[in-house]
Design an enzyme around this catalytic site. Sequence first.
Site, PDB file in Angstrom:
ATOM      1  N   LYS A 152     -10.506  -0.259  13.918  1.00  0.00           N
ATOM      2  CA  LYS A 152      -9.226   0.211  14.468  1.00  0.00           C
ATOM      3  C   LYS A 152      -9.292   0.333  15.995  1.00  0.00           C
ATOM      4  O   LYS A 152      -8.302   0.106  16.681  1.00  0.00           O
ATOM      5  CB  LYS A 152      -8.842   1.541  13.831  1.00  0.00           C
ATOM      6  CG  LYS A 152      -8.444   1.433  12.359  1.00  0.00           C
ATOM      7  CD  LYS A 152      -7.122   0.693  12.182  1.00  0.00           C
ATOM      8  CE  LYS A 152      -6.626   0.750  10.744  1.00  0.00           C
ATOM      9  NZ  LYS A 152      -5.358   0.043  10.556  1.00  0.00           N
ATOM     10  N   GLY A 156       0.828  -1.216   0.000  1.00  0.00           N
ATOM     11  CA  GLY A 156       0.000   0.000   0.000  1.00  0.00           C
ATOM     12  C   GLY A 156       0.851   1.250   0.000  1.00  0.00           C
ATOM     13  O   GLY A 156       2.091   1.195  -0.058  1.00  0.00           O
ATOM     14  N   TYR A 170       1.815 -18.143   7.962  1.00  0.00           N
ATOM     15  CA  TYR A 170       2.897 -19.083   8.261  1.00  0.00           C
ATOM     16  C   TYR A 170       4.200 -18.567   7.652  1.00  0.00           C
ATOM     17  O   TYR A 170       4.280 -18.340   6.446  1.00  0.00           O
ATOM     18  CB  TYR A 170       2.588 -20.481   7.692  1.00  0.00           C
ATOM     19  CG  TYR A 170       3.755 -21.406   7.876  1.00  0.00           C
ATOM     20  CD1 TYR A 170       4.034 -21.946   9.130  1.00  0.00           C
ATOM     21  CD2 TYR A 170       4.625 -21.686   6.820  1.00  0.00           C
ATOM     22  CE1 TYR A 170       5.143 -22.740   9.327  1.00  0.00           C
ATOM     23  CE2 TYR A 170       5.740 -22.487   7.014  1.00  0.00           C
ATOM     24  CZ  TYR A 170       5.988 -23.014   8.267  1.00  0.00           C
ATOM     25  OH  TYR A 170       7.106 -23.789   8.468  1.00  0.00           O
ATOM     26  N   THR A 220      -6.385  -3.176  -2.019  1.00  0.00           N
ATOM     27  CA  THR A 220      -6.191  -1.730  -2.248  1.00  0.00           C
ATOM     28  C   THR A 220      -4.717  -1.405  -2.508  1.00  0.00           C
ATOM     29  O   THR A 220      -4.407  -0.346  -3.036  1.00  0.00           O
ATOM     30  CB  THR A 220      -6.706  -0.871  -1.060  1.00  0.00           C
ATOM     31  OG1 THR A 220      -6.066  -1.294   0.148  1.00  0.00           O
ATOM     32  CG2 THR A 220      -8.211  -0.993  -0.900  1.00  0.00           C
ATOM     33  N   GLY A 221      -3.821  -2.292  -2.141  1.00  0.00           N
ATOM     34  CA  GLY A 221      -2.401  -2.106  -2.452  1.00  0.00           C
ATOM     35  C   GLY A 221      -2.133  -2.435  -3.905  1.00  0.00           C
ATOM     36  O   GLY A 221      -3.023  -2.923  -4.611  1.00  0.00           O
ATOM     37  N   TYR A 225     -14.574   1.311   9.736  1.00  0.00           N
ATOM     38  CA  TYR A 225     -13.134   1.580   9.855  1.00  0.00           C
ATOM     39  C   TYR A 225     -12.785   1.999  11.280  1.00  0.00           C
ATOM     40  O   TYR A 225     -11.864   1.453  11.892  1.00  0.00           O
ATOM     41  CB  TYR A 225     -12.761   2.683   8.870  1.00  0.00           C
ATOM     42  CG  TYR A 225     -11.279   2.996   8.806  1.00  0.00           C
ATOM     43  CD1 TYR A 225     -10.352   2.034   8.416  1.00  0.00           C
ATOM     44  CD2 TYR A 225     -10.809   4.275   9.107  1.00  0.00           C
ATOM     45  CE1 TYR A 225      -8.996   2.334   8.342  1.00  0.00           C
ATOM     46  CE2 TYR A 225      -9.454   4.580   9.019  1.00  0.00           C
ATOM     47  CZ  TYR A 225      -8.552   3.615   8.640  1.00  0.00           C
ATOM     48  OH  TYR A 225      -7.211   3.907   8.563  1.00  0.00           O
ATOM     49  N   ASP A 256      -4.166 -12.890   2.107  1.00  0.00           N
ATOM     50  CA  ASP A 256      -5.095 -12.152   2.955  1.00  0.00           C
ATOM     51  C   ASP A 256      -4.694 -12.464   4.394  1.00  0.00           C
ATOM     52  O   ASP A 256      -4.696 -13.632   4.803  1.00  0.00           O
ATOM     53  CB  ASP A 256      -6.512 -12.659   2.655  1.00  0.00           C
ATOM     54  CG  ASP A 256      -7.570 -11.873   3.403  1.00  0.00           C
ATOM     55  OD1 ASP A 256      -7.275 -11.401   4.517  1.00  0.00           O
ATOM     56  OD2 ASP A 256      -8.684 -11.755   2.873  1.00  0.00           O
ATOM     57  N   ARG A 269      -9.341  10.132  -1.723  1.00  0.00           N
ATOM     58  CA  ARG A 269      -8.956  11.049  -0.655  1.00  0.00           C
ATOM     59  C   ARG A 269      -8.680  12.423  -1.234  1.00  0.00           C
ATOM     60  O   ARG A 269      -8.455  12.600  -2.421  1.00  0.00           O
ATOM     61  CB  ARG A 269      -7.734  10.511   0.105  1.00  0.00           C
ATOM     62  CG  ARG A 269      -8.189   9.506   1.129  1.00  0.00           C
ATOM     63  CD  ARG A 269      -7.074   9.017   1.983  1.00  0.00           C
ATOM     64  NE  ARG A 269      -6.287   8.009   1.291  1.00  0.00           N
ATOM     65  CZ  ARG A 269      -5.483   7.166   1.914  1.00  0.00           C
ATOM     66  NH1 ARG A 269      -5.359   7.205   3.215  1.00  0.00           N
ATOM     67  NH2 ARG A 269      -4.802   6.268   1.251  1.00  0.00           N
TER      68      ARG A 269
HETATM   69  N1  UDP Z   1     -12.982  16.103   0.638  1.00  0.00           N
HETATM   70  C1  UDP Z   1     -13.449  17.034  -0.270  1.00  0.00           C
HETATM   71  N2  UDP Z   1     -13.438  16.692  -1.594  1.00  0.00           N
HETATM   72  C2  UDP Z   1     -12.965  15.509  -2.058  1.00  0.00           C
HETATM   73  C3  UDP Z   1     -12.490  14.568  -1.138  1.00  0.00           C
HETATM   74  C4  UDP Z   1     -12.520  14.883   0.217  1.00  0.00           C
HETATM   75  O1  UDP Z   1     -13.870  18.132   0.102  1.00  0.00           O
HETATM   76  O2  UDP Z   1     -12.978  15.287  -3.296  1.00  0.00           O
HETATM   77  C5  UDP Z   1     -12.973  16.451   2.060  1.00  0.00           C
HETATM   78  C6  UDP Z   1     -13.644  15.414   2.965  1.00  0.00           C
HETATM   79  O3  UDP Z   1     -15.026  15.701   3.114  1.00  0.00           O
HETATM   80  C7  UDP Z   1     -12.889  15.608   4.259  1.00  0.00           C
HETATM   81  C8  UDP Z   1     -11.494  16.028   3.823  1.00  0.00           C
HETATM   82  O4  UDP Z   1     -11.626  16.476   2.474  1.00  0.00           O
HETATM   83  O5  UDP Z   1     -13.473  16.642   5.019  1.00  0.00           O
HETATM   84  C9  UDP Z   1     -10.478  14.898   3.866  1.00  0.00           C
HETATM   85  O6  UDP Z   1     -11.037  13.791   3.236  1.00  0.00           O
HETATM   86  P1  UDP Z   1     -10.252  12.443   2.958  1.00  0.00           P
HETATM   87  O7  UDP Z   1     -11.147  11.560   2.176  1.00  0.00           O
HETATM   88  O8  UDP Z   1      -8.925  12.746   2.366  1.00  0.00           O
HETATM   89  O9  UDP Z   1      -9.950  11.768   4.366  1.00  0.00           O
HETATM   90  P2  UDP Z   1     -10.536  11.870   5.844  1.00  0.00           P
HETATM   91  O10 UDP Z   1      -9.642  12.831   6.532  1.00  0.00           O
HETATM   92  O11 UDP Z   1     -11.963  12.344   5.826  1.00  0.00           O
HETATM   93  O12 UDP Z   1     -10.405  10.494   6.334  1.00  0.00           O
END
Ligand code: UDP
Length: 330
Positions: free
Chosen positions: A159, A20, A72, A45-46, A155, A66, A196
């Site tokens: 965690k 990843g 092992y 996802t990696g 998630y 997985d 993200r």
């Molecule tokens: N965000 C956004 N537009 C995007 C993707 C994310 O405005 O296209 C916002 C999202 O709502 C969050 C922040 O950016 O408030 C960070 O989102 P990310 O998915 O990177 O990770 P998070 O910190 O929420 O786990």
Amino acid sequence: MKSARLIKSKPTSVITGGAGFLGSHLSDYLLQKGHSVIVIDNLITGSIRNIAHLVGNLDFKFIQQDITEFIYLDVPVDYVWHFASPASPIDYLELPIQTLKVGSLGTHKALGLAKHKKARILLASTSEIYGDPLVHPQPESYWGNVNTIGPRGCYDEAKRFAEALVMAYHREHQVATRIVRIFNTYGPRMRLNDGRVVPSFVVAAMQNKPVTVYGDGSQTRSFCYVSDLIEGIYRLMMSDTHLPVNIGNPRELSMLEFARQIIRATASKSKIIFTPLPKDDPKLRQPDITLARQLLNWEPIIGLELGMEKTMSYFEDLVKSTVRKNKKFT
Ligand code: UDP
């Protein structure tokens, strides 16, 4: 005659999720530090591309597996770095059961491996365990504000369970454990489409497409460059601290401000558009890194401007090669 363990010259590190974004940077770092590295990853996802440059290195081995299944290994292991998990909101929304399974069953297997091998284990936990925090910035002593049944619950709770299981192995079996709570991290090898905010804003801006800000963009995040993060995590593993430590960059900014900065930095013609804020999206996030400073003598050194320059040039190459590939096939 000396035992195999005594004459062994290199420490052996196992990295779950080593193909990843973070795991692959950790692989590079540990190989440079003189470790033998075994990556275990099921590649959901990696990506093999993240570790392709390590193929042929005699100190590196990749196992496609997985980690919710029994692990092992027929060699001694000194360190287990447990990074396997979907980590982007889009990924864990698509893979809620796998996310819960890797956080619970996968963490159980990783701990079992560490116990059997008498290895030290570090869990990659997350700022998501603080949920939508009511304390700001977030110190490790804060217990969090998580919606267990919301879309991010798979998630966050996986965690949180993983942290509890790690502590149970520490108390019950005296396993040497470490827990890092990772805040938003960025850098090369993030997937273009992982959803993200960094890849999403940068890729849109580079193509002069609309940059989509969720909500009104007043929600904040604090972004740590990947090399700073890996350094902090390494120091934590080598420390004698079994309690959780936040690693992240405390420089906080709103998502609207971030979108504007990226548009400026890429000299883009993109417009900003607004779409509804996803449910339970944390409104504020900033790590309190007092503990990391005190215990690990660590703090981030790469500023957002330099870090984003490096990241944008990675995405630029990736976007170009994707366009080239598409052309070839059409
Ligand atoms: N965000 C956004 N537009 C995007 C993707 C994310 O405005 O296209 C916002 C999202 O709502 C969050 C922040 O950016 O408030 C960070 O989102 P990310 O998915 O990177 O990770 P998070 O910190 O929420 O786990």
